[in-house]
Design an enzyme around this catalytic site. Structure first.
Site, short mmCIF file in Angstrom:
data_model
loop_
_atom_site.label_atom_id
_atom_site.label_comp_id
_atom_site.label_asym_id
_atom_site.label_seq_id
_atom_site.Cartn_x
_atom_site.Cartn_y
_atom_site.Cartn_z
N LYS A 179 0.85 -1.18 0.00
CA LYS A 179 0.00 0.00 0.00
C LYS A 179 0.89 1.24 0.00
O LYS A 179 1.70 1.44 0.90
CB LYS A 179 -0.92 0.03 1.22
CG LYS A 179 -1.81 1.26 1.22
CD LYS A 179 -2.45 1.48 2.57
CE LYS A 179 -3.08 2.87 2.62
NZ LYS A 179 -3.55 3.24 3.96
N GLY A 240 -8.04 9.24 10.24
CA GLY A 240 -8.30 9.32 11.67
C GLY A 240 -9.37 10.30 12.08
O GLY A 240 -9.62 10.48 13.27
N ALA A 266 -9.54 5.59 4.76
CA ALA A 266 -9.40 6.72 5.68
C ALA A 266 -10.70 7.49 5.86
O ALA A 266 -11.42 7.74 4.90
CB ALA A 266 -8.31 7.68 5.24
N GLY A 267 -10.98 7.83 7.11
CA GLY A 267 -12.09 8.71 7.42
C GLY A 267 -13.34 8.03 7.93
O GLY A 267 -14.27 8.69 8.40
N ASN A 288 -8.73 1.74 10.37
CA ASN A 288 -7.94 1.40 11.54
C ASN A 288 -8.50 2.11 12.78
O ASN A 288 -9.00 1.50 13.71
CB ASN A 288 -6.48 1.76 11.32
CG ASN A 288 -5.55 1.32 12.45
OD1 ASN A 288 -4.35 1.53 12.39
ND2 ASN A 288 -6.08 0.73 13.49
N THR A 289 -8.45 3.45 12.76
CA THR A 289 -8.82 4.24 13.93
C THR A 289 -10.25 3.96 14.38
O THR A 289 -10.54 3.91 15.58
CB THR A 289 -8.65 5.74 13.64
OG1 THR A 289 -7.33 5.97 13.15
CG2 THR A 289 -8.86 6.57 14.90
#
Length: 336
Positions: A179, A240, A266-267, A288-289
């Protein structure tokens, strides 16, 4: 003899090889990659490569931050499913990809990944702690023989740093599926697309299979695909942030024009965000977050698994058209 190892000065009274250096520090050579003066040292050459005065040595490993698919077994592996996720010729049942960073410990990381049902996990490449080489490593908890590790370039702000990082990742684990993300600034962590394009071009020439984090610009997304990137990964919102899909129109345009898989990266903040991304027609979601910083990461991981599955089913089913006025669901014929 004076050298620098991972930024720290070290002194030896006699000449040593890379293999001897790793043994002296207490590291397993099978779990790390070594760079000497910006040149990767092949693992097969550790015993023959001498360390000289003034050398700068970097020793890295994978930490929580993502091969051939080894997660499928038996007849299911051979036959597959009509709706499997296909990335660079690899087949995956799960359309949820998860990161391995921000958890309280590696044990929680492993439990969350299991609950998510993910088969691909992103991992960052970082320096080994040479002052405490006995610290636990991610590979001790998340087996790369069970999950597909997806090395990423988190924290890289130039094409040169990103390419260097993934070359080390290939040496450490032999993985070509990677990635790529090249960031523009620390405040937004928005992708620097100029550097991203340059890094992608170099990596593709070196036979890496590049999954690329990018802006939600349909033109640039198409250019990355035309270059040979194996998956396009536009952000839903800043990394995040948990804001969810901020520009569904652009995401939908990217999906409509793409031949390669499109994964929102993301987001995402909660399960409904993941479902929205999938209902737009995305092939998958990476997060992830949203899981790691939930009050109950294990339960949230399960919720994300179900959201991705339900969003995919809704997309395939085809939603009803939106209407300006009410439309009764009960027939009017025979009304009393």
């Amino acid at each position: 003899m004076h050298i620098t190892v991972n930024g720290e000065p070290k002194t030896f009274n006699a000449p040593i090889t890379v293999e001897q250096l790793l043994t002296d520090i207490g590291l397993d050579s099978k779990k790390v990659a070594v760079e000497r003066n910006l040149e990767i040292v092949p693992r097969s050459g550790y015993g023959d490569t001498a360390v000289a005065e003034g050398d700068r040595i970097e020793i890295v490993h994978f930490i929580g931050g993502g091969a051939p698919d080894t997660t499928r077994h038996g007849s299911d592996a051979a036959a597959g499913s009509d709706d499997d996720l296909l990335v660079a010729g690899r087949r995956f049942r799960s359309r949820l990809l998860v990161g391995t960073g921000k958890y309280k410990d590696f044990e929680e990381t492993a439990r969350a990944i299991e609950a998510s049902g993910a088969e691909i996990v992103t991992v960052a490449v970082r320096r080994v702690n040479i002052t405490d080489p006995n610290q636990p490593m991610l590979v001790d908890y998340v087996d790369p023989k069970t999950y597909t590790y997806l090395p990423n370039t988190a924290g890289c702000y130039t094409a040169m740093d990103a390419v260097r990082t993934l070359r080390l990742a290939r040496e450490a684990g032999g993985w070509d599926l990677v990635k790529l993300e090249v960031l523009g600034d620390q405040k937004t962590l928005y992708p620097n697309m100029t550097e991203t394009l340059a890094a992608a071009e170099t990596l593709i020439k070196e036979d890496f299979e590049v999954m690329v984090y990018c802006s939600d610009d349909p033109i640039l997304a198409k250019r990355l695909e035309d270059m040979g990137c194996v998956a396009i990964m536009p952000l839903a919102a800043p990394i995040g942030s948990g804001l969810g899909v901020q520009n569904p129109v652009h995401i939908r345009l990217i999906v409509e024009q793409a031949s390669a898989p499109v994964l929102v990266d993301a987001g995402v903040g909660t399960a409904s965000d993941a479902a929205v991304a999938m209902e737009l027609g995305c092939d998958g979601v990476l997060m992830n977050t949203a899981i790691a910083e939930a009050k109950d990461p294990i339960r949230m991981a399960r919720a994300m698994k179900l959201a991705v599955e339900s969003g995919r089913l809704a997309y395939l089913a085809g939603r009803m058209p939106k209407k300006l006025y009410a439309d009764p669901s009960s027939p009017l014929a025979g009304l009393i």
